[in-house]
Scaffold this active site. Structure first.
Site, PDB file in Angstrom:
ATOM      1  CB  THR A   9      -0.971   0.016   1.196  1.00 17.53           C
ATOM      2  OG1 THR A   9      -1.839   1.140   1.071  1.00 17.53           O
ATOM      3  CG2 THR A   9      -0.263   0.074   2.521  1.00 17.53           C
ATOM      4  CG  HIS A  61      -0.057 -13.172  16.086  1.00 17.10           C
ATOM      5  ND1 HIS A  61      -0.267 -14.324  16.790  1.00 17.10           N
ATOM      6  CD2 HIS A  61      -1.237 -12.525  16.060  1.00 17.10           C
ATOM      7  CE1 HIS A  61      -1.542 -14.373  17.177  1.00 17.10           C
ATOM      8  NE2 HIS A  61      -2.140 -13.283  16.737  1.00 17.10           N
TER       9      HIS A  61
END
Length: 72
Positions: A9, A61
């Site tokens: 992005t 994670h």
């Protein structure tokens, strides 16, 4: 996880030098590119004006955890 992606992005057009983009599932990683700006830098013992930009990486994670995300 299946179907995960890495997304890039660009936050620069909004004037953001550094920001933390949010992950939307099923993405596993999003990399944010900030706006470039000119900063003083020491090059071969002299001060020069160089372009600098911040690149931010955010990881899920559950896929990439702790030391693996830092590259250590």
């Amino acid at each position: 996880m299946e179907g995960g992606t890495i997304t890039l992005t660009n936050l620069g057009p909004f004037g953001a030098y550094a920001a933390v983009p949010l992950i939307l599932q099923p993405q596993t990683t999003i990399i944010g590119i900030g706006a470039s700006r000119e900063v003083p830098s020491v090059v071969n013992g002299s001060i020069e004006i160089r372009k600098s930009m911040m690149i931010t990486g955010v990881f899920d994670h559950r896929v990439i955890n702790g030391p693996l995300a830092r590259g250590s």
